[in-house]
Design an enzyme around this catalytic site. Structure first.
Site, PDB file in Angstrom:
ATOM      1  N   CYS A 344       0.561  -8.526   0.348  1.00 25.78           N
ATOM      2  CA  CYS A 344       0.351  -9.130   1.664  1.00 25.78           C
ATOM      3  C   CYS A 344       1.039 -10.470   1.899  1.00 25.78           C
ATOM      4  CB  CYS A 344      -1.121  -9.201   2.028  1.00 25.78           C
ATOM      5  SG  CYS A 344      -2.263  -9.108   0.684  1.00 25.78           S
ATOM      6  N   ARG A 373      -1.938  -5.977 -12.071  1.00 27.28           N
ATOM      7  CA  ARG A 373      -3.239  -6.639 -12.153  1.00 27.28           C
ATOM      8  C   ARG A 373      -3.778  -6.461 -13.559  1.00 27.28           C
ATOM      9  NH1 ARG A 373      -5.901  -4.323  -6.526  1.00 27.28           N
ATOM     10  NH2 ARG A 373      -4.259  -5.117  -5.173  1.00 27.28           N
ATOM     11  N   GLN A 391       1.250   0.455  -4.607  1.00 18.87           N
ATOM     12  CA  GLN A 391       0.360   0.639  -3.460  1.00 18.87           C
ATOM     13  C   GLN A 391       1.155   1.171  -2.285  1.00 18.87           C
ATOM     14  OE1 GLN A 391      -1.178  -3.372  -2.825  1.00 18.87           O
ATOM     15  NE2 GLN A 391      -3.234  -2.528  -3.071  1.00 18.87           N
ATOM     16  N   ASP A 393       1.142   0.381   0.756  1.00 18.20           N
ATOM     17  CA  ASP A 393       0.551  -0.728   1.486  1.00 18.20           C
ATOM     18  C   ASP A 393       1.144  -0.812   2.886  1.00 18.20           C
ATOM     19  OD1 ASP A 393      -1.138  -2.825   1.606  1.00 18.20           O
ATOM     20  OD2 ASP A 393      -0.086  -4.080   0.162  1.00 18.20           O
ATOM     21  N   HIS A 395       0.732  -3.591   6.505  1.00 21.61           N
ATOM     22  CA  HIS A 395      -0.009  -4.636   7.207  1.00 21.61           C
ATOM     23  C   HIS A 395       0.302  -4.549   8.676  1.00 21.61           C
ATOM     24  CE1 HIS A 395       0.015  -6.017   3.029  1.00 21.61           C
ATOM     25  NE2 HIS A 395      -1.220  -6.361   3.325  1.00 21.61           N
ATOM     26  N   LYS A 475     -14.374  -3.755   6.135  1.00 21.52           N
ATOM     27  CA  LYS A 475     -13.421  -2.703   5.802  1.00 21.52           C
ATOM     28  C   LYS A 475     -14.030  -1.319   5.937  1.00 21.52           C
ATOM     29  CE  LYS A 475     -14.433  -2.762   0.866  1.00 21.52           C
ATOM     30  NZ  LYS A 475     -13.922  -2.698  -0.491  1.00 21.52           N
ATOM     31  N   HIS A 521      -5.054  -4.933   6.733  1.00 18.48           N
ATOM     32  CA  HIS A 521      -4.439  -4.340   5.537  1.00 18.48           C
ATOM     33  C   HIS A 521      -4.857  -2.887   5.526  1.00 18.48           C
ATOM     34  CE1 HIS A 521      -4.377  -8.348   3.297  1.00 18.48           C
ATOM     35  NE2 HIS A 521      -5.229  -8.571   4.274  1.00 18.48           N
TER      36      HIS A 521
END
Length: 647
Positions: A344, A373, A391, A393, A395, A475, A521
């Site tokens: 992000c 991670r 990911q 991902d 945004h 979320k 996200h």
RNA sequence: GCUGCUAUAGCUCAGUGGUAGAGCACCUCCUUGGUAAGGAGGAGGUCGUGGGUUCAAGUCCCACUAGCAGCUCCA
């Protein structure tokens, strides 16, 4: 009606009258002998209660047999007591903590026990099971007793049950302290229980053993947790064992090796994945589909680096909240760079690279971004929990008036994507504001509402997870159910009030004022690694034609058919169909067994004299069996059709 | 990270202190075949890594690495 008479309303609406103090067991017997035998527990006005207790007041009553989920929970709870009884016989000094049944029917029950310096091992399971069967055979009644606090305490002290003493000491002043006894075993317990140990039956087993923190707190001492399971009968227990075996056959870690899809071992380090060519191909197909969907869905693609200066992560807040799971710095020209745990902040930087106008919004920026991670070694698990993963991902940067519509679009987008992979059942969660969080009430209210509207628009139902949101916003999580009915969490859609603030993001609104955008996200597949693992288990390694690394193998019957088989495979490959030829000396039966059943290839095409003469192939599908003969055109068109229709 | 268990051939596993084994897979040869395993032979191992005990260690002890079952954690 006198006071000594009570009325019990059965589930079918009929009402029966009994003397007050009649036990559930007697009620069951009055309805039918068979019912009395099968009954394990009753429900009085919604409260599950032991059969052997007297009923003092009128109520609606439901009798649960060992077949019902409520009945099984009680059965399992009682089995836990019997297991504890058996364990205490071989380890008299063991101190008991807690032994509940488990809601999830894949697991049965456990008992957490401190064995001190007399540890227990799997080798003891057979003896524990033998003792349990003996106790069950003796058909010892379960009886309830209530003790004064001092007596209760004294009893537990006398039995050396220090953990139970601790539980008693923590009970509120006015608590009723109850014990359930199946002689000679006494346990501090609220119940309910089955009438006697005999009611547990033959469907019990001691299954596994593991550590578990006292009171579930990682700072506390670790106790030994012994898992067992109990079913209505021996047959159900056997069926459960079969199920476990089936799940084991589908284990993506096993299939990953068997089908040469990926590996996790090697000298590269724990939690890091090597994608082999076949797994890599499936991943390619998943990503290709993902990209097409995103283009159609109005997304743009962005890309970002794997490392960035420490300051970026300080500004984003990741360093404050997740420092312990971020990898330590890399020194570059005297500055400290960190490996990215999320994408992000980069997307935020792209937003900030120039002045943005309200006319440009919404931005939908997607990236297959690889993040790292630090996960505890003990939680690593195949592809499902790793230390480096990609990911899917994206945004969204939105004006406030766009939030509701965009989140609804997102959720529909998720469902469409998951359906393509054969996931038809979902569990949706709406997670609301946790205690520790940023942003103002009004913002949380608005965002939570937008998520709720989206959830209601897809109409698949949802569960509210109170306080389960991220610190930066509410979320939606979507869990998918695989072909074995197991649920996996992949998708998430999250509102974020924190990053726009921290990075001082703004756009110019219609009045020429600087305005904060709303940030969302979202990840659909979650982690590509994890999703692939779920996909492998879902399909049991047998990928559908559109995903399969090899779609079909042409099998030559004899030596003289080898050239024709090679030629056919080549012709298919020229059309981008993934077809190989097997011209080896194996017999046709062995070839079919190998490719269709061991390699789990969707189709084989047999080519012998008959087929060559007729210009056909004899096709057999792993899923649908013999498809008969078809022309080579029909065969390749069939493959193309599967590819087009993603099946 | 914690508790317990585990690490022998590509895979599944046997090997209880005295010269490394099986099945499948692989390679070679024979067989040229008709829809879920044809036959014979061969090759393949510093027994996860590093220390220690012992005349002698795959085997016993310790550490590390990795895996398994849970627990804790999961932006």
């Amino acid at each position: 009606m006198t006071q000594s008479q009570i009325q019990l309303t059965l589930p079918d609406g009929s009402v029966r009258e009994y003397a007050a103090g009649t036990t559930g067991l007697q009620v069951a017997a009055s309805i039918g002998k068979g019912l009395a035998k099968a009954a394990v527990v009753i429900e009085l006005d919604g409260e599950v209660r032991s059969l052997q207790l007297p009923i003092d007041a009128s109520a609606s009553i439901k009798i649960h047999t060992r077949e019902s989920s409520e009945g099984l929970m009680v059965l399992r709870h009682s089995a836990a007591h019997v297991m504890a009884d058996a364990i205490k016989r071989i380890r008299p000094n063991a101190k008991l903590w807690k032994g509940p049944p488990i809601e999830d029917p894949r697991y049965g029950f456990y008992y957490d026990i401190d064995f001190g310096d007399e540890p227990i091992s799997q080798d003891d399971f057979a003896e524990i099971e033998r003792l349990m069967r003996e106790i069950i055979k003796q058909d010892v009644p379960f009886t309830l007793s209530t003790l004064e606090r001092a007596e209760a305490r004294a009893l537990m002290v006398e039995n050396g049950e220090t953990y139970k003493v601790a539980i008693i000491d923590k009970l509120p002043e006015d608590a009723t302290i109850t014990f359930w006894t199946n002689e000679p075993f006494v346990d501090l317990c609220k119940g309910p229980h089955v009438p006697s140990t005999g009611s547990i039956g033959a469907g019990v087993a001691v299954l596994s053993l593991a550590g578990a923190y006292f009171e579930g707190d990682a700072g506390n001492k670790m106790l030994t947790r012994i898992y067992g399971h109990a079913f209505a009968d021996k047959k159900a227990m056997e069926a459960h064992r079969k199920n476990l075996e089936e799940a084991q056959k589908r284990d993506h870690r096993r299939l990953g090796v068997d089908l040469d899809l990926f590996s996790t071992m090697g000298d590269l380090g724990a939690g890091l994945i090597l994608w082999h060519p076949k797994g890599g191909f499936v991943r390619h197909k998943v990503e290709e589909f993902w990209r097409h969907q995103h283009l159609d869905g109005g997304y743009d693609f962005v890309n970002s680096p794997h490392i960035a200066k420490r300051d970026l992560w300080a500004t984003s807040g990741h360093l404050d909240f997740y420092k312990e799971s971020m990898y330590s710095g890399i020194d570059i020209d005297g500055s400290e760079y960190l490996l990215k745990p999320m994408n992000c902040p980069f997307h935020v930087q792209i937003f900030k690279s120039k002045r943005r106008s309200y006319r440009e919004l919404p931005f939908r920026w997607a990236e297959l971004g690889t993040v790292y991670r630090y996960e505890n070694q003990g939680s690593l698990h195949g592809l499902l929990r790793v230390r480096g993963f990609t990911q899917d991902d994206a945004h969204l940067f939105l004006r406030e008036d766009q939030v509701e519509e965009e989140i609804t679009r997102c959720l529909h987008f998720v469902i469409d994507m998951l359906r393509a992979f054969g996931f038809e059942e979902y569990e949706m969660n709406l997670s609301t504001r946790p205690e520790k969080s940023v942003g103002d009430d009004a913002g949380w209210e608005k965002a939570t509402n937008a998520l709720r509207v989206a959830l209601e628009s897809v109409g698949l139902g949802y569960v509210i997870d109170e306080g389960g949101g991220a610190f930066y916003g509410p979320k939606i999580d979507v869990k998918i159910k695989d072909s074995l009915g197991r649920t996996w969490q992949c998708s998430t859609i999250q509102c974020d009030f924190s990053l726009p603030e921290r990075f001082d993001m703004n756009y110019v609104d219609a009045d020429g004022n600087k305005t904060r955008p709303v940030m969302v996200h979202r990840a659909l597949l979650g982690s590509i690694e994890r999703f692939f693992g779920v996909l492998v288990e879902h399909y049991g390694g047998a990928f559908p034609v559109w995903l399969a690394p090899t779609q079909a193998v042409v099998l030559s019957v004899g030596e003289r058919h080898a050239d024709a088989a090679e030629a056919l495979a080549r012709r298919c490959k020229e059309q981008r169909l993934r077809v190989d030829a097997d011209t080896s000396g194996w017999k046709i039966g062995a070839k079919i067994r190998h490719h269709l059943w061991q390699e789990k290839i969707p189709l084989v095409a047999v080519l012998g004299d008959n087929e060559i003469d007729a210009g056909t192939v004899a096709v057999r599908s792993r899923k649908d069996g013999d498809l008969g003969t078809m022309t080579i055109e029909e065969f390749s068109e069939m493959l193309r059709k599967h590819e087009r229709e993603r099946c």
